[in-house]
Design an enzyme around this catalytic site. Sequence first.
Site, PDB file in Angstrom:
ATOM      1  N   SER A  53       0.858  -1.187   0.000  1.00 33.48           N
ATOM      2  CA  SER A  53       0.000   0.000   0.000  1.00 33.48           C
ATOM      3  C   SER A  53       0.893   1.234   0.000  1.00 33.48           C
ATOM      4  CB  SER A  53      -0.959  -0.030   1.198  1.00 33.48           C
ATOM      5  OG  SER A  53      -1.874   1.051   1.133  1.00 33.48           O
ATOM      6  N   THR A  54       0.768   2.124   0.983  1.00 33.31           N
ATOM      7  CA  THR A  54       1.521   3.374   0.990  1.00 33.31           C
ATOM      8  C   THR A  54       3.026   3.108   0.916  1.00 33.31           C
ATOM      9  OG1 THR A  54      -0.198   4.265   2.424  1.00 33.31           O
ATOM     10  CG2 THR A  54       1.815   5.571   2.175  1.00 33.31           C
ATOM     11  N   HIS A  75      -2.521  -1.062  -3.468  1.00 35.74           N
ATOM     12  CA  HIS A  75      -3.677  -0.197  -3.272  1.00 35.74           C
ATOM     13  C   HIS A  75      -3.518   1.040  -4.144  1.00 35.74           C
ATOM     14  CE1 HIS A  75      -4.267  -1.998   1.031  1.00 35.74           C
ATOM     15  NE2 HIS A  75      -4.726  -2.790   0.078  1.00 35.74           N
ATOM     16  N   MET A 118      -0.066   1.156   5.030  1.00 36.91           N
ATOM     17  CA  MET A 118      -0.832   1.378   6.246  1.00 36.91           C
ATOM     18  C   MET A 118      -1.948   0.340   6.343  1.00 36.91           C
ATOM     19  SD  MET A 118      -3.102   4.775   5.380  1.00 36.91           S
ATOM     20  CE  MET A 118      -4.195   4.841   3.969  1.00 36.91           C
ATOM     21  N   ASP A 159      -4.443  -4.909   5.797  1.00 35.76           N
ATOM     22  CA  ASP A 159      -4.793  -5.736   4.646  1.00 35.76           C
ATOM     23  C   ASP A 159      -3.634  -6.668   4.303  1.00 35.76           C
ATOM     24  OD1 ASP A 159      -6.299  -6.699   2.498  1.00 35.76           O
ATOM     25  OD2 ASP A 159      -5.476  -5.214   1.124  1.00 35.76           O
TER      26      ASP A 159
END
Length: 358
Positions: free
Chosen positions: A171-172, A197, A291, A294
Amino acid sequence: MSAAGRKIRVVVVDDSALVRSLLTAIVNEAPDMEVAATAADPIIAREKIRETSPDVVTLDVEMPRMDGLEFLRRLMRLRPTPVLMISSFTDAGSETTLAALEIGAVDFIHKPANDIARHMQEYAEEIREKIRTAAAARLRQPSRFLQPGPARRMGMAAPLRKDVLVFVGASTGGTEAIKDFLMGMPADGPPILIVQHMPEHFTFTFAMRLDRLCPIRVKEAEDGEAVKPGVAYIAPGHSHMRVAPAAGGGFRIALDQGEKVNRHRPAVDPLFESAARLLGKKAIGVILTGMGKDGAEGLLQMRHAGAATFGQDEASCVVYGMPREAFKIGAVMHVHPLSRLAEKVVERLQGHAEGAIT
């Protein structure tokens, strides 16, 4: 609140008075953050940032007097600060956003061409969460084109297992982490299925960018296509991605636009869970910076099914969220810095690692 117990201070840089007003309202509605200043162009922003020492800067790309990317380069060189880019949904916007992430921006906030006010209000809490995450993020050095590392040289020296699939979630901070990981994977390696993401319209550009840079072929995944060695598949921004049995043997990509999982679509857990169910010990799971949580439960299922599981270490993560949650529940077998992950996965594929896949 910031780590110091004070409000997160934000500087909003955008030539649109409407966007500056909307972002100011969204930020100031939260009790733990405030807009310290706004600026209509980078020249004004430079002074505002010097005066206010913000925790986060939101930055538009197309502005008068100085290109946003050039301002970002100067900011990251002279006064490194967490930056959230304001990005449009166009092909050019997505390409520029990926360039900004490469330079050192933490993440981006997307805006449509029309009805900006309604759209930004709908995503107000997501915007605030991105600001909180950026404020706590570890800034990475601007990416440089990497030379093929030990993993690629080893891949040419010894045969790799081709009946094993590699599954990656991020993600991030993940766009650059995935690039670094794939730069270390050999062109003749096994299939790699990746969930990052990222919204629709961005994943195609992301895949094309990686394909230009990485030894392995990279493409946006298509529903029903056969999974082939030497290809990395990026889940499209509109769908969950799973691995499924192919009619003639082997595996295929299965996409669906079902409900969000862990607030995301695509989400990492559906991919990892399908790997655990269908491949068991003939799978490798890798969870990278991001973050939230998931991917943690799905990676745990992979480990219980016999897969080898890897997590990025805290020091090399932009945000140590997803790998930390996976580690906390016992889903991660091996923790390595990003610079070593590809090498360690290749060792596993060559059967050199302890407890190698059988």
